[in-house]
Design a protein around this motif. Structure first.
Motif, mmCIF file in Angstrom:
data_model
loop_
_atom_site.group_PDB
_atom_site.id
_atom_site.type_symbol
_atom_site.label_atom_id
_atom_site.label_comp_id
_atom_site.label_asym_id
_atom_site.label_seq_id
_atom_site.Cartn_x
_atom_site.Cartn_y
_atom_site.Cartn_z
ATOM 1 N N SER A 108 0.862 -1.187 0.000
ATOM 2 C CA SER A 108 0.000 0.000 0.000
ATOM 3 C C SER A 108 0.895 1.233 0.000
ATOM 4 O O SER A 108 2.057 1.174 0.414
ATOM 5 C CB SER A 108 -0.941 0.020 1.204
ATOM 6 N N VAL A 143 4.497 0.616 1.861
ATOM 7 C CA VAL A 143 4.244 -0.202 3.044
ATOM 8 C C VAL A 143 4.024 -1.646 2.612
ATOM 9 O O VAL A 143 3.246 -1.920 1.693
ATOM 10 C CB VAL A 143 3.019 0.307 3.825
ATOM 11 N N THR A 163 2.801 -5.345 4.009
ATOM 12 C CA THR A 163 2.061 -6.013 5.077
ATOM 13 C C THR A 163 2.000 -7.500 4.771
ATOM 14 O O THR A 163 1.793 -7.889 3.622
ATOM 15 C CB THR A 163 0.629 -5.447 5.183
ATOM 16 N N TRP A 164 2.188 -8.334 5.781
ATOM 17 C CA TRP A 164 2.084 -9.778 5.586
ATOM 18 C C TRP A 164 1.685 -10.466 6.884
ATOM 19 O O TRP A 164 1.578 -9.828 7.935
ATOM 20 C CB TRP A 164 3.379 -10.361 5.026
ATOM 21 N N SER A 181 10.296 -8.132 12.126
ATOM 22 C CA SER A 181 9.556 -7.915 10.886
ATOM 23 C C SER A 181 10.479 -7.121 9.974
ATOM 24 O O SER A 181 10.748 -5.938 10.210
ATOM 25 C CB SER A 181 8.270 -7.127 11.162
ATOM 26 N N GLY A 237 10.175 -3.146 10.782
ATOM 27 C CA GLY A 237 8.845 -2.718 11.211
ATOM 28 C C GLY A 237 8.451 -3.414 12.494
ATOM 29 O O GLY A 237 9.292 -3.683 13.350
ATOM 30 N N TYR A 272 5.026 -6.048 14.404
ATOM 31 C CA TYR A 272 3.841 -6.865 14.174
ATOM 32 C C TYR A 272 2.843 -6.650 15.302
ATOM 33 O O TYR A 272 3.181 -6.204 16.400
ATOM 34 C CB TYR A 272 4.203 -8.359 14.042
ATOM 35 N N HIS A 289 2.331 -8.343 10.157
ATOM 36 C CA HIS A 289 3.577 -7.579 10.124
ATOM 37 C C HIS A 289 3.424 -6.383 9.187
ATOM 38 O O HIS A 289 2.841 -6.508 8.104
ATOM 39 C CB HIS A 289 4.722 -8.464 9.627
ATOM 40 N N ARG A 290 3.977 -5.263 9.588
ATOM 41 C CA ARG A 290 3.951 -4.048 8.775
ATOM 42 C C ARG A 290 5.330 -3.405 8.777
ATOM 43 O O ARG A 290 5.906 -3.156 9.839
ATOM 44 C CB ARG A 290 2.928 -3.051 9.314
ATOM 45 N N LYS A 311 7.274 -0.107 6.833
ATOM 46 C CA LYS A 311 7.241 1.045 5.934
ATOM 47 C C LYS A 311 8.651 1.288 5.409
ATOM 48 O O LYS A 311 9.584 1.535 6.174
ATOM 49 C CB LYS A 311 6.739 2.291 6.664
ATOM 50 N N CYS A 362 10.220 -10.317 2.243
ATOM 51 C CA CYS A 362 9.886 -9.976 3.629
ATOM 52 C C CYS A 362 9.960 -11.226 4.487
ATOM 53 O O CYS A 362 9.869 -12.350 3.999
ATOM 54 C CB CYS A 362 8.506 -9.325 3.714
ATOM 55 N N THR A 381 -3.379 -1.981 5.536
ATOM 56 C CA THR A 381 -2.632 -0.869 6.111
ATOM 57 C C THR A 381 -2.751 0.320 5.174
ATOM 58 O O THR A 381 -2.100 0.365 4.130
ATOM 59 C CB THR A 381 -1.144 -1.231 6.289
#
Length: 437
Positions: free
Chosen positions: A32, A41, A43-44, A53, A68, A70, A86-87, A89, A103, A213
């Motif tokens: 995103s 970003v 995310t997973w 992360s 990042g 989680y 998990h995120r 950026k 990732c 996200t």
């Protein structure tokens, strides 16, 4: 690149299996946009803690690293299944540049290698989107074509206008897991921008709030805005008017929307990004035969408000010069004339979408789901310009400050474009509409 994506999709499908439990390896990977053009970003999901992360990325090799965090999401179903979301950026990215990435974590393992491309610098470029709503993990009719076009580099981003998976919370959120795996073949390569629909409402929209996200706004993706090229895009929730709560959510969203539109209409901002586009799930106008309370109701909650908050969004958007409103919810496609207060407000008889006197409305909810298609009122309604219940999706290109192009692709007709619209505007801004006759 196309071969690489196909191989990754095949490998993941074989290794995970339908309905499999979450593993420690990363899955459900999606991108995103961040709050700045230089951000992306990632995310997973994993089934267990991975301690770290991490995204490793680079232009030629995985030479850089971003960290990042989680969160643990516990679904509200009977089993209370938990997952680690998990995120990360990534910041400081170069404009109009391709990066590869994976990732995961050094201790627990990595995903396959994916890639993305950042926005060009500034506002003088032409962003391209695929737009749709109401896509499930059963009968996702348009997904194969979306995968193919993503592989060919046809889009800069996806906009999914509510209703995911049918439903993300079903079978103790396993349906949500499977849907997020399905869209990975698109969403791991281009930003997947979203807004909530009615099918996300279970457990206070918790699957939607946690799985995606989005930048800024309320911090949970229920409402937010983002800038891309010459456009300011505003996403919001129509569901606050239908799932009434006493926590003031509808009031907070309205006040945020008003403040965001005031900021976007400051002279310096509107000069840079003249197009203002809104995306949300339930439409203000439609012509379905099975939804008379929504389609033909002069007191449609999205238009005029409800007991949740009585102020009119239609008036707010008209006042602040919103150019285009995109909705879904109806399992079909409908192009609507420029509208305000149940009046058709075309630019002229010959050129209805040239300098229209009110916002234009589009419904694009035919991507495909287990509920199938929805029928239209036979003779249409005064605001109906074009209608189709073919499965498909919309493509949109914002060419420059004055020209926006939108077309509808029929998956039933093997990718044929069945409708086209050029929206042309010499002047944008608050107070520029004139539909008060």
């Amino acid at each position: 690149m196309g071969f690489q994506i196909c191989f990754v999709v095949f490998f993941l499908a074989c290794s995970r299996g339908i309905g499999s439990q979450l593993l420690v390896q990363p899955e459900q990977i999606h991108l995103s946009y961040g709050e700045r053009p230089s951000e992306m970003v990632v995310t997973w999901v994993t089934g267990n803690s991975t301690l770290l992360s991490v995204v490793e990325y680079g232009r030629q090799g995985l030479t850089q690293r971003a960290l990042g965090n989680y969160t643990i999401f516990t679904d509200g179903g009977k089993l209370h299944r938990s997952m680690f979301i998990h995120r990360v950026k990534i910041t400081g990215l170069q404009p109009q540049t391709s990066y590869e990435y994976h990732c995961g974590s050094p201790a627990k393992g990595w995903s396959a290698i994916y890639f993305f491309r950042t926005m060009p610098e500034g506002v003088k470029w032409s962003p391209r989107f695929a737009i749709y709503g109401d896509m499930g993990n059963s009968n996702p009719q348009s997904l194969t074509r979306l995968q193919e076009e993503t592989q060919r580099g046809a889009f800069d981003a996806i906009i999914h206008v509510g209703d995911f998976a049918y439903d993300m919370d079903s079978d103790n959120a396993r349906v949500g897991d499977e849907f997020m795996r399905q869209i990975e073949s698109v969403a791991a390569y281009i930003p997947y921008m979203t807004c909530p629909g009615n099918h996300e409402n279970s457990y206070n929209f918790s699957n939607y709030r946690n799985r995606f996200t989005m930048p800024g706004g309320d911090g949970t993706g229920m409402y937010y805005s983002w800038n891309v090229g010459p456009a300011h895009i505003v996403s919001f929730s129509t569901e606050v008017y239908y799932y009434y709560t006493t926590d003031g959510a509808a009031k907070r969203q309205y006040e945020w929307l008003e403040a965001d539109l005031i900021e976007a209409n400051k002279a310096e901002n509107r000069a840079l990004r003249p197009w203002i586009i809104t995306t949300a799930h339930r439409p203000m106008y439609c012509s379905d035969s099975d939804e008379p309370k929504l389609c033909t109701n002069i007191l449609n909650f999205v238009r005029v408000g409800s007991k949740a908050y009585p102020k009119s969004l239609e008036t707010l958007f008209y006042k602040h010069g919103v150019d285009l409103q995109i909705y879904a919810h109806e399992h079909n496609y409908e192009r609507i004339w420029p509208m305000y207060d149940f009046k058709v407000c075309n630019g002229s008889r010959e050129y209805p979408y040239t300098n229209p006197k009110a916002p234009v409305h589009i419904i694009t909810g035919s991507a495909g789901c287990k509920e199938g298609r929805e029928p239209f009122i036979k003779k249409g309604l005064p605001w109906s310009a074009f209608r189709s219940n073919d499965y498909g999706f919309s493509r949109m290109t914002i060419h420059n400050n004055t020209h926006l192009y939108l077309e509808q692709v029929s998956d039933d007709k093997n990718g044929t474009v069945i409708d086209k619209m050029w929206l042309k505007k010499d002047r944008h801004g608050a107070g520029t509409f004139d539909c008060l006759w």
